[in-house]
Design a protein around this motif. Structure first.
Motif, mmCIF file in Angstrom:
data_model
loop_
_atom_site.group_PDB
_atom_site.id
_atom_site.type_symbol
_atom_site.label_atom_id
_atom_site.label_comp_id
_atom_site.label_asym_id
_atom_site.label_seq_id
_atom_site.Cartn_x
_atom_site.Cartn_y
_atom_site.Cartn_z
ATOM 1 N N GLY A 123 -21.901 85.988 35.269
ATOM 2 C CA GLY A 123 -22.662 86.840 34.409
ATOM 3 C C GLY A 123 -21.848 87.674 33.810
ATOM 4 N N LYS A 124 -20.442 87.332 33.517
ATOM 5 C CA LYS A 124 -19.480 88.129 32.765
ATOM 6 C C LYS A 124 -19.057 87.515 31.512
ATOM 7 N N ALA A 125 -18.721 88.347 30.534
ATOM 8 C CA ALA A 125 -18.272 87.939 29.238
ATOM 9 C C ALA A 125 -16.958 88.867 29.016
ATOM 10 N N ILE A 126 -15.953 88.153 28.427
ATOM 11 C CA ILE A 126 -14.582 88.880 28.233
ATOM 12 C C ILE A 126 -14.026 88.305 26.739
ATOM 13 N N GLY A 127 -13.340 89.295 26.442
ATOM 14 C CA GLY A 127 -12.575 88.845 25.205
ATOM 15 C C GLY A 127 -10.950 88.903 25.541
ATOM 16 N N LEU A 128 -10.279 87.897 24.903
ATOM 17 C CA LEU A 128 -8.566 88.152 25.112
ATOM 18 C C LEU A 128 -7.953 88.344 24.178
ATOM 19 N N ASP A 129 -7.065 89.127 24.033
ATOM 20 C CA ASP A 129 -6.211 89.360 22.898
ATOM 21 C C ASP A 129 -4.642 89.216 23.531
ATOM 22 N N VAL A 130 -4.065 88.033 23.041
ATOM 23 C CA VAL A 130 -2.787 87.635 23.313
ATOM 24 C C VAL A 130 -1.696 88.264 22.761
ATOM 25 N N GLY A 131 -0.910 88.573 23.475
ATOM 26 C CA GLY A 131 0.357 89.520 22.741
ATOM 27 C C GLY A 131 1.792 88.981 23.428
ATOM 28 N N ARG A 148 1.675 101.081 19.420
ATOM 29 C CA ARG A 148 0.836 100.535 20.647
ATOM 30 C C ARG A 148 -0.260 101.212 21.093
ATOM 31 N N THR A 149 -0.620 102.326 20.334
ATOM 32 C CA THR A 149 -2.044 102.894 21.017
ATOM 33 C C THR A 149 -2.849 103.167 19.572
ATOM 34 N N HIS A 150 -4.132 102.984 19.971
ATOM 35 C CA HIS A 150 -5.217 102.932 18.961
ATOM 36 C C HIS A 150 -5.870 104.354 19.200
ATOM 37 N N ARG A 164 -3.621 99.418 22.109
ATOM 38 C CA ARG A 164 -3.993 98.561 20.998
ATOM 39 C C ARG A 164 -4.416 97.213 21.441
ATOM 40 N N ASP A 165 -4.010 96.721 22.295
ATOM 41 C CA ASP A 165 -4.310 95.161 22.882
ATOM 42 C C ASP A 165 -5.972 95.429 23.534
ATOM 43 N N HIS A 166 -6.120 96.382 24.241
ATOM 44 C CA HIS A 166 -7.544 96.845 24.888
ATOM 45 C C HIS A 166 -8.588 96.787 23.757
ATOM 46 N N ASN A 167 -8.193 97.554 22.798
ATOM 47 C CA ASN A 167 -8.978 97.983 21.599
ATOM 48 C C ASN A 167 -9.510 96.458 20.725
ATOM 49 N N ALA A 168 -8.234 95.722 20.711
ATOM 50 C CA ALA A 168 -8.481 94.263 19.898
ATOM 51 C C ALA A 168 -9.492 93.449 20.766
ATOM 52 N N ALA A 169 -9.114 93.187 22.177
ATOM 53 C CA ALA A 169 -9.938 92.478 22.822
ATOM 54 C C ALA A 169 -11.456 92.876 22.838
ATOM 55 N N ILE A 170 -11.634 94.113 22.779
ATOM 56 C CA ILE A 170 -13.128 94.491 22.734
ATOM 57 C C ILE A 170 -13.853 94.049 21.400
ATOM 58 N N ASN A 171 -13.057 94.176 20.324
ATOM 59 C CA ASN A 171 -13.445 93.721 18.907
ATOM 60 C C ASN A 171 -13.411 92.084 18.847
ATOM 61 N N ILE A 172 -12.770 91.522 19.736
ATOM 62 C CA ILE A 172 -12.786 89.947 19.854
ATOM 63 C C ILE A 172 -14.061 89.614 20.572
ATOM 64 N N GLN A 206 -6.828 96.549 13.696
ATOM 65 C CA GLN A 206 -7.165 97.761 12.954
ATOM 66 C C GLN A 206 -8.388 98.290 13.073
ATOM 67 N N ASN A 207 -9.479 97.650 13.345
ATOM 68 C CA ASN A 207 -10.666 98.152 13.502
ATOM 69 C C ASN A 207 -10.895 98.892 14.670
ATOM 70 N N CYS A 208 -11.684 99.867 14.859
ATOM 71 C CA CYS A 208 -11.967 100.947 16.064
ATOM 72 C C CYS A 208 -12.973 100.071 16.721
ATOM 73 N N SER A 209 -12.890 99.704 17.922
ATOM 74 C CA SER A 209 -14.174 99.285 18.640
ATOM 75 C C SER A 209 -15.242 100.323 18.999
ATOM 76 N N ALA A 210 -15.121 101.400 18.818
ATOM 77 C CA ALA A 210 -16.192 102.358 19.033
ATOM 78 C C ALA A 210 -16.945 102.639 17.734
ATOM 79 N N CYS A 211 -16.451 102.727 16.399
ATOM 80 C CA CYS A 211 -16.978 103.224 15.333
ATOM 81 C C CYS A 211 -16.833 102.096 14.225
#
Length: 407
Positions: free
Chosen positions: A189-197, A345-347, A357-365, A329-334
């Motif tokens: 029941g889980k879904a995740i997004g992965l941002d490689v770096g 390294r911080t959004h 930065r990578d956590h924000n990208a993973a949410i967008n992904i 680059q895009n904000c995961s909240a707005c």
């Protein structure tokens, strides 16, 4: 299709016979390429017929099994077919924009072949499946199979062919087995997004990060020492051959470490989640940046993606490749665009969102992945399926350039 691999144990004379079979395979492949160059209108079946002509003309070619000779000709035809396909696609502008994957240049002569492939004849497994006997005139003979897999689980007709491979640490036998691998696990029941770096191997949409192992960086001292030993030896001598073999063993260990890490991590991610979204990166384009090419190759993102999609098909999970542009680059909240260089390294957004930065990208992904319908991977078991990313591949490199001035 499963590839079961075993290390083979034999006598020095048998190893020399394997080397001779590999050289013959290379010879037939190159002769087939030359025959095609001289006769551009030949077909795959013409190349197979040419194998019989070569066997009559050259006694050492006649020692190799007839179907092994045909396999060598088929290798040549694979290179020719890729070239024809690239020429055909290059006539269409839209097809060129898709940037067809894989080798697609003019066929080249092979200089250092490492394998010979037998089809259904020329070899036989013993009843206990611990030994394999090669029956052609090459005199390879009976070889012992060393490995943890058990061939007794499969019927003889499921084994379509056998491939002998030479590596720095010995010789191996590969058995392609025709079997549909399927495993079942309880839905999570889980879904995740992965941002490689490069700093972390990947960061998921829950904020969990996996450390980048950097196997090449850790093995650089051993590699440098092995290279120095090779350069000090006299060319053409036995000491130089042994030094080259030691260098090859170091490279082989690093490649195996990368594969082991990718396989275990991909299986863990797939078995723990029902939906996995990741970036549809073109690593081939990314490594054109000479400042980051070594680190990108060391991270082995492409191999991780291939195993993600493979295990996604095995476990019946959904894997989604999404276009990577503006995910950092895009904000995961707005969804507002916040320009930042790779060194930031911080959004931090005006809406109050402050994330790695990578956590924000993973949410967008993950958000992009959940909005995609009907995608189950691009490379899983060789099945090419349509992706959402195909419509934007042409702009992918340009969008990555906005991430860094070097890309």
């Amino acid at each position: 299709m499963l590839i079961l691999e075993f290390k083979v144990k034999g006598k020095p004379a048998q190893y020399n016979a394997i080397d001779e079979a590999i050289r013959t395979t290379q010879f037939i492949r190159n002769k087939s390429i030359r025959y095609w160059m001289d006769n551009p209108n030949v077909t795959k079946y013409d190349l197979n017929k040419q194998c019989a002509v070569l066997a009559k003309e050259f006694p050492f070619a006649n020692d190799l099994n007839s179907q092994a000779r045909q396999s060598a000709a088929e290798r040549a035809w694979s290179a020719i077919a890729r070239f024809y396909e690239a020429v055909r696609l290059s006539a269409h502008v839209e097809a060129c924009k898709k940037k067809v994957l894989g080798k697609k240049g003019y066929p080249k002569f092979q200089k250092n072949s490492r394998s010979v492939e037998y089809k259904t004849s020329g070899w036989k497994l013993e009843d206990n499946r611990k030994y394999i006997v090669f029956t052609d005139k090459n005199k390879i003979g009976r070889l012992k199979l060393l490995g943890s897999r058990d061939l007794n689980f499969y019927q003889p007709e499921q084994i379509k062919r056998v491939r002998l491979v030479r590596r720095a640490d010995g010789y191996y036998a590969q058995f392609p087995v025709s079997v549909d691998r399927q495993e079942s696990v309880m839905p999570s029941g889980k879904a995740i997004g992965l941002d490689v770096g490069l700093k972390e191997f990947y960061t998921d949409s829950n904020g969990f990060a996996v450390e980048n192992p950097r196997f090449l960086r850790k093995g650089e001292q051993r590699l440098k020492r092995a290279h120095r030993l090779v350069s000090r030896k006299q060319k053409g001598g036995s000491n130089r051959r042994r030094a080259i073999n030691r260098l090859g063993r170091v490279h082989l260990k690093i490649s195996r470490q990368r594969k082991d890490h990718a396989v275990k991590l991909a299986r863990c991610v797939i078995s723990s989640n029902d939906v996995v979204a990741y970036e549809n990166l073109r690593v081939k384009n990314l490594v054109k940046n000479h400042c980051l090419a070594k680190a990108i190759n060391d991270a082995s993102w492409y191999q991780f993606r291939v195993w993600l999609e493979y295990f996604g098909k095995v476990f019946g999970k959904i894997t989604i490749a999404v276009p990577p542009h503006y995910t950092s680059q895009n904000c995961s909240a707005c969804s507002q665009t916040v320009q930042k260089s790779l060194s930031v390294r911080t959004h931090v957004c005006e809406c109050g969102c402050e994330l790695d930065r990578d956590h924000n990208a993973a949410i967008n992904i993950l958000r992009l992945g959940l909005s995609t319908v009907g995608h189950t991977g691009m490379y899983a078991l060789g099945d090419l399926t349509t992706t959402l990313a195909e419509s934007v591949l042409s702009g992918q490199v340009e969008s990555l350039s906005k991430e860094s001035p070097h890309l």
